[in-house]
Design an enzyme around this catalytic site. Sequence first.
Site, PDB file in Angstrom:
ATOM      1  N   GLY A 109     -18.978  -9.692  -7.353  1.00 27.57           N
ATOM      2  CA  GLY A 109     -18.850  -9.742  -8.811  1.00 27.57           C
ATOM      3  C   GLY A 109     -18.154 -10.992  -9.322  1.00 27.57           C
ATOM      4  O   GLY A 109     -17.841 -11.095 -10.513  1.00 27.57           O
TER       5      GLY A 109
ATOM      6  N   ASP B 213     -20.866 -24.481 -17.825  1.00 27.49           N
ATOM      7  CA  ASP B 213     -19.683 -23.786 -18.361  1.00 27.49           C
ATOM      8  C   ASP B 213     -18.505 -24.758 -18.493  1.00 27.49           C
ATOM      9  O   ASP B 213     -17.853 -24.839 -19.535  1.00 27.49           O
ATOM     10  CB  ASP B 213     -19.356 -22.627 -17.401  1.00 27.49           C
ATOM     11  CG  ASP B 213     -18.101 -21.884 -17.769  1.00 27.49           C
ATOM     12  OD1 ASP B 213     -18.165 -21.011 -18.643  1.00 27.49           O
ATOM     13  OD2 ASP B 213     -17.035 -22.184 -17.185  1.00 27.49           O
TER      14      ASP B 213
ATOM     15  N   GLY C 198      -9.814 -19.135 -19.994  1.00 27.15           N
ATOM     16  CA  GLY C 198      -9.455 -17.707 -20.057  1.00 27.15           C
ATOM     17  C   GLY C 198      -8.047 -17.412 -20.538  1.00 27.15           C
ATOM     18  O   GLY C 198      -7.735 -17.569 -21.719  1.00 27.15           O
TER      19      GLY C 198
ATOM     20  N   VAL D 177     -11.578 -21.500 -23.628  1.00 27.17           N
ATOM     21  CA  VAL D 177     -11.286 -22.482 -22.571  1.00 27.17           C
ATOM     22  C   VAL D 177     -10.215 -21.933 -21.637  1.00 27.17           C
ATOM     23  O   VAL D 177      -9.120 -21.577 -22.071  1.00 27.17           O
ATOM     24  CB  VAL D 177     -10.791 -23.820 -23.174  1.00 27.17           C
ATOM     25  CG1 VAL D 177     -10.469 -24.815 -22.071  1.00 27.17           C
ATOM     26  CG2 VAL D 177     -11.828 -24.393 -24.122  1.00 27.17           C
TER      27      VAL D 177
ATOM     28  N   LYS E  90     -16.389 -26.425 -21.843  1.00 25.74           N
ATOM     29  CA  LYS E  90     -14.934 -26.325 -21.974  1.00 25.74           C
ATOM     30  C   LYS E  90     -14.282 -27.705 -22.105  1.00 25.74           C
ATOM     31  O   LYS E  90     -13.397 -27.899 -22.938  1.00 25.74           O
ATOM     32  CB  LYS E  90     -14.352 -25.560 -20.780  1.00 25.74           C
ATOM     33  CG  LYS E  90     -14.776 -24.075 -20.781  1.00 25.74           C
ATOM     34  CD  LYS E  90     -14.449 -23.397 -19.461  1.00 25.74           C
ATOM     35  CE  LYS E  90     -14.827 -21.925 -19.453  1.00 25.74           C
ATOM     36  NZ  LYS E  90     -14.752 -21.327 -18.113  1.00 25.74           N
TER      37      LYS E  90
ATOM     38  N   VAL F 137     -14.724  -8.535 -21.804  1.00 24.12           N
ATOM     39  CA  VAL F 137     -13.624  -9.070 -22.627  1.00 24.12           C
ATOM     40  C   VAL F 137     -13.333  -8.131 -23.804  1.00 24.12           C
ATOM     41  O   VAL F 137     -12.167  -7.823 -24.095  1.00 24.12           O
ATOM     42  CB  VAL F 137     -13.937 -10.512 -23.110  1.00 24.12           C
ATOM     43  CG1 VAL F 137     -12.799 -11.039 -23.969  1.00 24.12           C
ATOM     44  CG2 VAL F 137     -14.181 -11.441 -21.917  1.00 24.12           C
TER      45      VAL F 137
ATOM     46  N   GLY G 142     -11.708 -13.145 -16.547  1.00 25.31           N
ATOM     47  CA  GLY G 142     -11.318 -11.755 -16.260  1.00 25.31           C
ATOM     48  C   GLY G 142     -10.982 -10.990 -17.523  1.00 25.31           C
ATOM     49  O   GLY G 142     -10.622 -11.575 -18.547  1.00 25.31           O
TER      50      GLY G 142
ATOM     51  N   GLU H 161      -8.857 -19.664 -28.533  1.00 26.75           N
ATOM     52  CA  GLU H 161      -8.035 -19.893 -27.332  1.00 26.75           C
ATOM     53  C   GLU H 161      -8.745 -19.410 -26.059  1.00 26.75           C
ATOM     54  O   GLU H 161      -8.677 -20.043 -25.008  1.00 26.75           O
ATOM     55  CB  GLU H 161      -6.691 -19.146 -27.496  1.00 26.75           C
ATOM     56  CG  GLU H 161      -5.688 -19.419 -26.420  1.00 26.75           C
ATOM     57  CD  GLU H 161      -5.278 -20.880 -26.346  1.00 26.75           C
ATOM     58  OE1 GLU H 161      -4.589 -21.347 -27.265  1.00 26.75           O
ATOM     59  OE2 GLU H 161      -5.645 -21.553 -25.371  1.00 26.75           O
TER      60      GLU H 161
HETATM   61  N1  HSE Z   1     -17.734 -18.003 -15.892  1.00 24.59           N
HETATM   62  C1  HSE Z   1     -16.467 -18.585 -16.182  1.00 24.59           C
HETATM   63  C2  HSE Z   1     -15.771 -18.993 -14.887  1.00 24.59           C
HETATM   64  C3  HSE Z   1     -15.526 -17.669 -16.926  1.00 24.59           C
HETATM   65  O1  HSE Z   1     -16.253 -18.716 -13.801  1.00 24.59           O
HETATM   66  O2  HSE Z   1     -14.732 -19.619 -14.979  1.00 24.59           O
HETATM   67  C4  HSE Z   1     -15.879 -17.528 -18.372  1.00 24.59           C
HETATM   68  O3  HSE Z   1     -15.784 -18.749 -19.038  1.00 24.59           O
END
Ligand code: HSE
Length: 424
Positions: A179, A193, A126, A124, A197, A15, A295, A121
């Site tokens: 990846g 994760d 991306g 949550v 969020k 990022v 990404g 921003e």
């Molecule tokens: N690892 C997270 C996902 C992206 O797969 O959506 C970063 O928050």
Amino acid sequence: MENPLKIGILGLGTVGSGVVKSLEGNDLVSIKKVAVRNINKKRSVNLPVDVLTEDSFSVVNDKDIDVVVELIGGTDPAYELVKTAIENKKHVVSANKELIATYGKELFELAKKNNVIILYEAAVAGGIPIIMPIKTSLCGNKVTKVAGILNGTTNYILTKMTDEGADFAETLKQAQELGYAEADPTADVEGFDAAYKISILASIVFNQRIDVKKVYREGISKITSTDIQYADELGYKIKLIAKAELLDGGSVDIRVHPMLVSKKQMISRIDDVLNAVMVEGFPVGQVIFSGPGAGEFPTASSVIGDILCLAQEMEAGDKNPLAMMQCKHETAADILDIKNSHNKYYINLTAENVPGVIGKLGEICGKNNINFVSILQKGILENDTARVIILTSMALEADIQKAVEEMTNSSIIKDITNVIRVMD
Ligand code: HSE
């Protein structure tokens, strides 16, 4: 520009590199310092050598820096660094969902005391603009529900399992090779994760603090290719859904778990690494935001959006920039125990090939106030067992848990493969 905004960046990973590349040639912002773990590492970005430092605290303590951009992730050392930045009266931009979900209370209170703002921003979904639209354009709404697909890795895995009929373990391995999944995939596949969020989103839309430790969470590692196949036949796709609802009594029903989502729902068509967020409220009705949830460049888009908003407000001389983005709530949400929630359910089980199985299932469910919508058995399996799929109408989670326990204890039910909640 004569007086560009001076920023310090913590972290130059995926990022961070995207942010530096995206800000190239932008004269509203000047990158003063970037903290990295190893100054000698070869990188894909062009930065003057004296900008890089291995001393993160030299960034947050630099008197010349107006805004600290935290892109290191995790809470240690991110929490101490952000705290110090705020105490030094610097605005903060962060992409760190774990930090905001875990330490939001402390950090927002500290930010208020020091008259600075924290923007997040990118934490949550991306690249999807969601926090600023909720806090600004949708601020006149009474939001009662926010839900969506907030994790790209799991959505990718579930999409591949659906398209290729493959099992979870095999698909995860492929995702890691490509990846799309981390070497340690726990945070994504077990729903941590997405829980961070949805906690952040719920705290904003309901104006209440959410204790992320109280958010009910189940991941996707138990989903089988059989579940996906039966869901498909019944008109559903399986998705990892994060959702939060403000109930009539004022409590918040917030959770992350897989769901059978009706193919009629737009969210069922959000595939691969894409994310989607649905916000429901009055007077707007229902709005859905979708796009890339992770990404390098999509996430950089959200980070630089926050930085540039600050740059323009500060350039205009606003001493209290982006006041609408401040945290304005202090009360803690009353979080509903999952046992008291109501859902429709899909139950996938195997039973002995003996008379009376369906009758036994009917008896257990009837006794526990569970009404069948459909019950499906297709012949007998090779090992002389029968797979039975049940779809229920709305039922209390505690009743379902009791019924599943009784099924497990019954001598003719061999195995409860999965119990998955349903979204029609
Ligand atoms: N690892 C997270 C996902 C992206 O797969 O959506 C970063 O928050």
